[in-house]
Design a protein around this motif. Sequence first.
Motif, PDB file in Angstrom:
ATOM      1  N   ILE A  24       0.831  -1.209   0.000  1.00 48.24           N
ATOM      2  CA  ILE A  24       0.000   0.000   0.000  1.00 48.24           C
ATOM      3  C   ILE A  24       0.862   1.253   0.000  1.00 48.24           C
ATOM      4  O   ILE A  24       0.552   2.238  -0.681  1.00 48.24           O
ATOM      5  CB  ILE A  24      -0.956  -0.010   1.210  1.00 48.24           C
ATOM      6  CG1 ILE A  24      -1.910  -1.207   1.114  1.00 48.24           C
ATOM      7  CG2 ILE A  24      -1.763   1.283   1.264  1.00 48.24           C
ATOM      8  CD1 ILE A  24      -2.809  -1.375   2.330  1.00 48.24           C
ATOM      9  N   ILE A  25       1.968   1.237   0.762  1.00 45.55           N
ATOM     10  CA  ILE A  25       2.876   2.400   0.760  1.00 45.55           C
ATOM     11  C   ILE A  25       3.418   2.645  -0.647  1.00 45.55           C
ATOM     12  O   ILE A  25       3.451   3.784  -1.128  1.00 45.55           O
ATOM     13  CB  ILE A  25       4.040   2.182   1.747  1.00 45.55           C
ATOM     14  CG1 ILE A  25       3.522   2.180   3.192  1.00 45.55           C
ATOM     15  CG2 ILE A  25       5.107   3.276   1.580  1.00 45.55           C
ATOM     16  CD1 ILE A  25       4.572   1.816   4.219  1.00 45.55           C
ATOM     17  N   GLY A  26       3.861   1.572  -1.303  1.00 43.34           N
ATOM     18  CA  GLY A  26       4.359   1.716  -2.671  1.00 43.34           C
ATOM     19  C   GLY A  26       3.294   2.234  -3.609  1.00 43.34           C
ATOM     20  O   GLY A  26       3.557   3.101  -4.463  1.00 43.34           O
ATOM     21  N   TYR A  27       2.063   1.756  -3.437  1.00 43.48           N
ATOM     22  CA  TYR A  27       0.941   2.205  -4.268  1.00 43.48           C
ATOM     23  C   TYR A  27       0.667   3.689  -4.055  1.00 43.48           C
ATOM     24  O   TYR A  27       0.467   4.448  -5.021  1.00 43.48           O
ATOM     25  CB  TYR A  27      -0.300   1.377  -3.929  1.00 43.48           C
ATOM     26  CG  TYR A  27      -1.592   1.986  -4.404  1.00 43.48           C
ATOM     27  CD1 TYR A  27      -1.936   1.998  -5.753  1.00 43.48           C
ATOM     28  CD2 TYR A  27      -2.483   2.564  -3.496  1.00 43.48           C
ATOM     29  CE1 TYR A  27      -3.126   2.565  -6.191  1.00 43.48           C
ATOM     30  CE2 TYR A  27      -3.667   3.125  -3.919  1.00 43.48           C
ATOM     31  CZ  TYR A  27      -3.990   3.127  -5.264  1.00 43.48           C
ATOM     32  OH  TYR A  27      -5.160   3.695  -5.679  1.00 43.48           O
ATOM     33  N   ILE A  28       0.669   4.135  -2.784  1.00 42.40           N
ATOM     34  CA  ILE A  28       0.424   5.548  -2.487  1.00 42.40           C
ATOM     35  C   ILE A  28       1.501   6.421  -3.110  1.00 42.40           C
ATOM     36  O   ILE A  28       1.224   7.500  -3.654  1.00 42.40           O
ATOM     37  CB  ILE A  28       0.354   5.781  -0.963  1.00 42.40           C
ATOM     38  CG1 ILE A  28      -0.863   5.058  -0.364  1.00 42.40           C
ATOM     39  CG2 ILE A  28       0.267   7.273  -0.653  1.00 42.40           C
ATOM     40  CD1 ILE A  28      -0.918   5.111   1.153  1.00 42.40           C
ATOM     41  N   ALA A  29       2.756   5.966  -3.042  1.00 44.56           N
ATOM     42  CA  ALA A  29       3.863   6.739  -3.618  1.00 44.56           C
ATOM     43  C   ALA A  29       3.697   6.905  -5.123  1.00 44.56           C
ATOM     44  O   ALA A  29       3.854   8.011  -5.662  1.00 44.56           O
ATOM     45  CB  ALA A  29       5.195   6.046  -3.308  1.00 44.56           C
ATOM     46  N   GLY A  38      -3.353  13.033  -2.743  1.00 41.13           N
ATOM     47  CA  GLY A  38      -2.271  13.072  -1.772  1.00 41.13           C
ATOM     48  C   GLY A  38      -2.264  11.824  -0.925  1.00 41.13           C
ATOM     49  O   GLY A  38      -2.509  10.731  -1.383  1.00 41.13           O
ATOM     50  N   GLY A  39      -2.028  12.029   0.349  1.00 41.85           N
ATOM     51  CA  GLY A  39      -1.947  10.884   1.250  1.00 41.85           C
ATOM     52  C   GLY A  39      -0.594  10.828   1.919  1.00 41.85           C
ATOM     53  O   GLY A  39       0.380  11.408   1.435  1.00 41.85           O
ATOM     54  N   THR A  40      -0.559  10.154   3.049  1.00 44.75           N
ATOM     55  CA  THR A  40       0.681   9.995   3.790  1.00 44.75           C
ATOM     56  C   THR A  40       1.394   8.753   3.295  1.00 44.75           C
ATOM     57  O   THR A  40       0.843   7.651   3.363  1.00 44.75           O
ATOM     58  CB  THR A  40       0.402   9.866   5.308  1.00 44.75           C
ATOM     59  OG1 THR A  40      -0.396  10.973   5.724  1.00 44.75           O
ATOM     60  CG2 THR A  40       1.693   9.850   6.091  1.00 44.75           C
ATOM     61  N   VAL A  41       2.624   8.941   2.787  1.00 40.65           N
ATOM     62  CA  VAL A  41       3.350   7.829   2.171  1.00 40.65           C
ATOM     63  C   VAL A  41       4.196   7.130   3.233  1.00 40.65           C
ATOM     64  O   VAL A  41       5.428   7.190   3.224  1.00 40.65           O
ATOM     65  CB  VAL A  41       4.234   8.323   1.008  1.00 40.65           C
ATOM     66  CG1 VAL A  41       4.672   7.135   0.137  1.00 40.65           C
ATOM     67  CG2 VAL A  41       3.499   9.328   0.153  1.00 40.65           C
ATOM     68  N   ASP A  42       3.530   6.483   4.171  1.00 40.60           N
ATOM     69  CA  ASP A  42       4.229   5.731   5.206  1.00 40.60           C
ATOM     70  C   ASP A  42       3.259   4.725   5.811  1.00 40.60           C
ATOM     71  O   ASP A  42       2.159   4.510   5.286  1.00 40.60           O
ATOM     72  CB  ASP A  42       4.811   6.665   6.284  1.00 40.60           C
ATOM     73  CG  ASP A  42       3.746   7.526   6.959  1.00 40.60           C
ATOM     74  OD1 ASP A  42       2.536   7.254   6.772  1.00 40.60           O
ATOM     75  OD2 ASP A  42       4.111   8.463   7.688  1.00 40.60           O
ATOM     76  N   GLY A 218       9.832  11.567   8.912  1.00 39.98           N
ATOM     77  CA  GLY A 218       9.931  10.146   8.641  1.00 39.98           C
ATOM     78  C   GLY A 218       9.873   9.772   7.176  1.00 39.98           C
ATOM     79  O   GLY A 218      10.302  10.524   6.290  1.00 39.98           O
ATOM     80  N   LEU A 219       9.309   8.598   6.934  1.00 46.57           N
ATOM     81  CA  LEU A 219       9.257   8.040   5.582  1.00 46.57           C
ATOM     82  C   LEU A 219       8.465   8.932   4.637  1.00 46.57           C
ATOM     83  O   LEU A 219       8.862   9.137   3.488  1.00 46.57           O
ATOM     84  CB  LEU A 219       8.628   6.646   5.643  1.00 46.57           C
ATOM     85  CG  LEU A 219       8.484   5.891   4.318  1.00 46.57           C
ATOM     86  CD1 LEU A 219       9.837   5.673   3.672  1.00 46.57           C
ATOM     87  CD2 LEU A 219       7.777   4.561   4.547  1.00 46.57           C
ATOM     88  N   ASP A 220       7.345   9.465   5.106  1.00 47.86           N
ATOM     89  CA  ASP A 220       6.520  10.332   4.266  1.00 47.86           C
ATOM     90  C   ASP A 220       7.322  11.532   3.767  1.00 47.86           C
ATOM     91  O   ASP A 220       7.314  11.858   2.581  1.00 47.86           O
ATOM     92  CB  ASP A 220       5.296  10.800   5.058  1.00 47.86           C
ATOM     93  CG  ASP A 220       4.389  11.720   4.250  1.00 47.86           C
ATOM     94  OD1 ASP A 220       3.873  11.269   3.212  1.00 47.86           O
ATOM     95  OD2 ASP A 220       4.211  12.883   4.649  1.00 47.86           O
ATOM     96  N   GLY A 221       8.044  12.173   4.673  1.00 45.89           N
ATOM     97  CA  GLY A 221       8.843  13.329   4.289  1.00 45.89           C
ATOM     98  C   GLY A 221       9.978  12.964   3.351  1.00 45.89           C
ATOM     99  O   GLY A 221      10.271  13.701   2.403  1.00 45.89           O
TER     100      GLY A 221
END
Length: 259
Positions: A24-29, A38-42, A218-221
Amino acid sequence: MAQNSVFERFARAGYLASGLVHLIIGYIAIRLVLGGGGGTVDQSGALATLASTPGGPLTLWVAVVAFTMMGLWRLVETILGRATDPKSQGLWSEAFDRAKAFALSVTYFVFAFTTLGFARGAGKSSGAQESGISVRLMQTPGGKAALVAGGVAIVAVGGYHVYKGATRSFLEDLEGSPGDAVRRLGIVGYVAKGIVLAGVGVLLVVAALRSQPDRATGLDGALKTLLTHPAGAVMLVLAGLGIIAYGLYSFVMARHTKM
Protein backbone atom coordinates in the motif's frame (compact mmCIF):
# COMPACT_ATOMS: atom_id res chain seq x y z
CA MET A 1 7.12 -20.67 22.92
CA ALA A 2 8.90 -19.85 19.63
CA GLN A 3 8.37 -23.45 18.47
CA ASN A 4 4.64 -23.52 19.30
CA SER A 5 2.68 -24.13 16.08
CA VAL A 6 -0.09 -21.62 16.84
CA PHE A 7 2.44 -18.98 17.88
CA GLU A 8 4.45 -19.64 14.71
CA ARG A 9 1.39 -19.23 12.46
CA PHE A 10 0.54 -15.86 13.98
CA ALA A 11 4.18 -14.77 13.81
CA ARG A 12 4.34 -15.71 10.14
CA ALA A 13 1.12 -13.75 9.62
CA GLY A 14 3.13 -10.74 10.73
CA TYR A 15 5.12 -11.00 7.51
CA LEU A 16 1.84 -11.04 5.56
CA ALA A 17 0.66 -7.91 7.38
CA SER A 18 4.02 -6.21 6.81
CA GLY A 19 3.92 -7.17 3.14
CA LEU A 20 0.43 -5.72 2.73
CA VAL A 21 1.48 -2.47 4.40
CA HIS A 22 4.51 -2.16 2.08
CA LEU A 23 2.35 -2.81 -0.99
CA ILE A 24 0.00 0.00 0.00
CA ILE A 25 2.88 2.40 0.76
CA GLY A 26 4.36 1.72 -2.67
CA TYR A 27 0.94 2.20 -4.27
CA ILE A 28 0.42 5.55 -2.49
CA ALA A 29 3.86 6.74 -3.62
CA ILE A 30 3.19 5.89 -7.27
CA ARG A 31 -0.34 7.35 -7.08
CA LEU A 32 1.15 10.59 -5.78
CA VAL A 33 3.33 10.90 -8.88
CA LEU A 34 0.46 10.07 -11.23
CA GLY A 35 -1.75 12.74 -9.72
CA GLY A 36 -4.10 10.37 -7.96
CA GLY A 37 -4.38 12.50 -4.84
CA GLY A 38 -2.27 13.07 -1.77
CA GLY A 39 -1.95 10.88 1.25
CA THR A 40 0.68 9.99 3.79
CA VAL A 41 3.35 7.83 2.17
CA ASP A 42 4.23 5.73 5.21
CA GLN A 43 2.83 3.08 7.52
CA SER A 44 0.13 5.37 8.93
CA GLY A 45 -1.04 6.23 5.42
CA ALA A 46 -1.18 2.55 4.51
CA LEU A 47 -3.10 1.68 7.68
CA ALA A 48 -5.55 4.54 7.11
CA THR A 49 -6.11 3.32 3.55
CA LEU A 50 -6.65 -0.23 4.79
CA ALA A 51 -9.05 0.94 7.52
CA SER A 52 -11.27 2.61 4.92
CA THR A 53 -11.79 -0.58 2.90
CA PRO A 54 -14.52 -3.21 3.46
CA GLY A 55 -13.23 -5.64 6.05
CA GLY A 56 -10.29 -3.34 6.76
CA PRO A 57 -10.89 -2.93 10.53
CA LEU A 58 -10.99 -6.71 11.01
CA THR A 59 -7.78 -7.05 9.01
CA LEU A 60 -6.17 -4.44 11.25
CA TRP A 61 -7.11 -6.35 14.41
CA VAL A 62 -5.56 -9.50 12.95
CA ALA A 63 -2.46 -7.46 12.08
CA VAL A 64 -2.23 -6.21 15.69
CA VAL A 65 -2.06 -9.81 16.94
CA ALA A 66 0.37 -10.82 14.17
CA PHE A 67 2.75 -7.90 14.81
CA THR A 68 2.63 -8.61 18.55
CA MET A 69 3.53 -12.26 17.94
CA MET A 70 6.38 -11.17 15.67
CA GLY A 71 7.65 -8.89 18.43
CA LEU A 72 7.46 -11.70 20.99
CA TRP A 73 9.25 -14.10 18.65
CA ARG A 74 12.12 -11.64 18.18
CA LEU A 75 12.20 -11.03 21.92
CA VAL A 76 12.60 -14.77 22.51
CA GLU A 77 15.48 -14.76 20.00
CA THR A 78 17.04 -11.86 21.90
CA ILE A 79 17.01 -13.85 25.13
CA LEU A 80 17.65 -17.41 23.92
CA GLY A 81 19.35 -16.90 20.54
CA ARG A 82 18.28 -18.34 17.18
CA ALA A 83 16.96 -21.86 17.59
CA THR A 84 17.11 -22.62 13.86
CA ASP A 85 20.66 -21.44 13.15
CA PRO A 86 22.88 -24.52 13.04
CA LYS A 87 26.07 -22.53 12.63
CA SER A 88 28.43 -22.14 15.53
CA GLN A 89 28.76 -18.45 16.21
CA GLY A 90 31.47 -16.41 17.79
CA LEU A 91 30.74 -14.05 20.68
CA TRP A 92 30.52 -10.91 18.54
CA SER A 93 28.39 -12.56 15.86
CA GLU A 94 25.93 -13.84 18.43
CA ALA A 95 25.84 -10.46 20.17
CA PHE A 96 25.07 -8.77 16.83
CA ASP A 97 22.27 -11.24 16.06
CA ARG A 98 20.71 -10.73 19.48
CA ALA A 99 20.95 -6.94 19.18
CA LYS A 100 19.32 -7.14 15.75
CA ALA A 101 16.57 -9.38 17.15
CA PHE A 102 15.93 -6.90 19.95
CA ALA A 103 15.72 -3.99 17.50
CA LEU A 104 13.25 -5.96 15.35
CA SER A 105 11.26 -6.84 18.45
CA VAL A 106 10.88 -3.16 19.35
CA THR A 107 9.99 -2.35 15.73
CA TYR A 108 7.20 -4.92 15.60
CA PHE A 109 5.80 -3.85 18.97
CA VAL A 110 5.68 -0.27 17.66
CA PHE A 111 3.93 -1.56 14.51
CA ALA A 112 1.41 -3.37 16.72
CA PHE A 113 0.76 -0.25 18.80
CA THR A 114 0.36 1.95 15.72
CA THR A 115 -1.94 -0.56 14.04
CA LEU A 116 -4.01 -0.80 17.25
CA GLY A 117 -4.68 2.92 17.01
CA PHE A 118 -6.09 2.59 13.49
CA ALA A 119 -8.04 -0.55 14.41
CA ARG A 120 -9.72 1.47 17.19
CA GLY A 121 -10.35 4.39 14.82
CA ALA A 122 -7.87 6.67 16.59
CA GLY A 123 -4.83 6.44 14.34
CA LYS A 124 -2.55 9.44 13.79
CA SER A 125 -0.09 10.44 11.10
CA SER A 126 3.38 9.04 11.77
CA GLY A 127 5.01 12.08 10.22
CA ALA A 128 3.16 14.49 12.51
CA GLN A 129 4.02 12.39 15.56
CA GLU A 130 7.71 12.19 14.61
CA SER A 131 7.84 15.94 14.03
CA GLY A 132 6.22 16.54 17.42
CA ILE A 133 8.70 14.24 19.15
CA SER A 134 11.55 16.08 17.42
CA VAL A 135 10.23 19.44 18.66
CA ARG A 136 10.12 18.20 22.25
CA LEU A 137 13.58 16.64 22.03
CA MET A 138 15.12 19.82 20.64
CA GLN A 139 13.81 21.67 23.68
CA THR A 140 15.70 19.39 26.07
CA PRO A 141 19.43 19.30 26.89
CA GLY A 142 21.12 16.81 24.64
CA GLY A 143 17.98 16.40 22.57
CA LYS A 144 19.63 17.54 19.35
CA ALA A 145 22.50 15.09 19.87
CA ALA A 146 19.98 12.30 20.49
CA LEU A 147 18.20 13.12 17.22
CA VAL A 148 21.48 13.12 15.31
CA ALA A 149 22.41 9.77 16.86
CA GLY A 150 18.97 8.41 15.95
CA GLY A 151 19.35 9.63 12.37
CA VAL A 152 22.79 8.03 12.07
CA ALA A 153 21.36 4.78 13.44
CA ILE A 154 18.58 4.83 10.83
CA VAL A 155 21.15 5.46 8.07
CA ALA A 156 23.12 2.46 9.40
CA VAL A 157 19.99 0.29 9.30
CA GLY A 158 19.36 1.45 5.74
CA GLY A 159 22.93 0.63 4.81
CA TYR A 160 22.53 -2.83 6.32
CA HIS A 161 19.43 -3.42 4.17
CA VAL A 162 21.35 -2.38 1.06
CA TYR A 163 24.23 -4.67 2.03
CA LYS A 164 21.85 -7.55 2.71
CA GLY A 165 20.22 -7.11 -0.68
CA ALA A 166 23.41 -6.57 -2.67
CA THR A 167 25.18 -9.58 -1.13
CA ARG A 168 22.02 -11.76 -1.20
CA SER A 169 22.64 -12.68 2.43
CA PHE A 170 18.88 -12.50 2.97
CA LEU A 171 18.73 -15.95 1.35
CA GLU A 172 20.26 -17.37 4.54
CA ASP A 173 17.02 -16.52 6.35
CA LEU A 174 14.96 -18.78 4.08
CA GLU A 175 14.37 -22.51 4.13
CA GLY A 176 15.23 -24.52 1.02
CA SER A 177 16.53 -23.13 -2.28
CA PRO A 178 14.51 -20.14 -3.52
CA GLY A 179 14.11 -19.54 -7.24
CA ASP A 180 15.34 -16.67 -9.37
CA ALA A 181 12.13 -14.68 -8.95
CA VAL A 182 12.47 -14.74 -5.16
CA ARG A 183 16.11 -13.71 -5.37
CA ARG A 184 15.28 -10.76 -7.63
CA LEU A 185 12.45 -9.63 -5.35
CA GLY A 186 14.74 -9.81 -2.34
CA ILE A 187 17.57 -7.91 -4.01
CA VAL A 188 15.34 -5.12 -5.32
CA GLY A 189 13.24 -4.97 -2.17
CA TYR A 190 16.10 -4.85 0.33
CA VAL A 191 18.17 -2.35 -1.68
CA ALA A 192 15.19 -0.06 -2.30
CA LYS A 193 14.04 -0.14 1.30
CA GLY A 194 17.60 0.46 2.48
CA ILE A 195 18.00 3.53 0.31
CA VAL A 196 14.67 4.93 1.49
CA LEU A 197 15.54 4.29 5.15
CA ALA A 198 18.91 5.99 4.66
CA GLY A 199 17.04 8.99 3.25
CA VAL A 200 14.84 9.09 6.35
CA GLY A 201 17.95 9.09 8.55
CA VAL A 202 19.65 11.84 6.55
CA LEU A 203 16.57 14.06 6.79
CA LEU A 204 16.46 13.51 10.56
CA VAL A 205 20.12 14.48 10.94
CA VAL A 206 19.66 17.58 8.76
CA ALA A 207 16.52 18.58 10.70
CA ALA A 208 18.39 18.26 14.00
CA LEU A 209 21.50 20.15 12.89
CA ARG A 210 19.42 22.97 11.39
CA SER A 211 16.92 23.00 14.27
CA GLN A 212 14.05 22.39 11.83
CA PRO A 213 11.89 19.71 13.51
CA ASP A 214 9.16 20.17 10.89
CA ARG A 215 11.47 18.41 8.43
CA ALA A 216 11.76 15.31 10.62
CA THR A 217 8.66 13.68 9.15
CA GLY A 218 9.93 10.15 8.64
CA LEU A 219 9.26 8.04 5.58
CA ASP A 220 6.52 10.33 4.27
CA GLY A 221 8.84 13.33 4.29
CA ALA A 222 11.74 11.40 2.78
CA LEU A 223 9.69 10.15 -0.18
CA LYS A 224 7.93 13.45 -0.81
CA THR A 225 11.28 15.25 -0.73
CA LEU A 226 12.17 13.34 -3.90
CA LEU A 227 9.53 15.36 -5.76
CA THR A 228 11.58 18.54 -5.20
CA HIS A 229 14.33 17.23 -7.49
CA PRO A 230 14.28 17.45 -11.31
CA ALA A 231 14.04 13.68 -11.70
CA GLY A 232 12.04 13.32 -8.49
CA ALA A 233 8.93 11.84 -10.10
CA VAL A 234 10.94 9.03 -11.67
CA MET A 235 12.84 8.40 -8.43
CA LEU A 236 9.60 8.29 -6.42
CA VAL A 237 8.06 5.78 -8.84
CA LEU A 238 11.20 3.63 -8.59
CA ALA A 239 11.11 3.90 -4.80
CA GLY A 240 7.45 2.89 -4.82
CA LEU A 241 8.16 -0.11 -7.04
CA GLY A 242 11.06 -1.11 -4.80
CA ILE A 243 8.87 -0.93 -1.70
CA ILE A 244 6.25 -3.04 -3.49
CA ALA A 245 8.99 -5.58 -4.30
CA TYR A 246 9.86 -5.73 -0.60
CA GLY A 247 6.19 -6.24 0.20
CA LEU A 248 5.99 -9.16 -2.22
CA TYR A 249 9.18 -10.63 -0.74
CA SER A 250 7.56 -10.37 2.71
CA PHE A 251 4.91 -12.81 1.48
CA VAL A 252 7.72 -15.21 0.63
CA MET A 253 9.17 -14.79 4.13
CA ALA A 254 5.75 -15.60 5.62
CA ARG A 255 6.01 -19.05 4.09
CA HIS A 256 9.71 -19.85 3.99
CA THR A 257 11.55 -17.88 6.68
CA LYS A 258 13.42 -19.91 9.32
CA MET A 259 11.82 -19.81 12.75
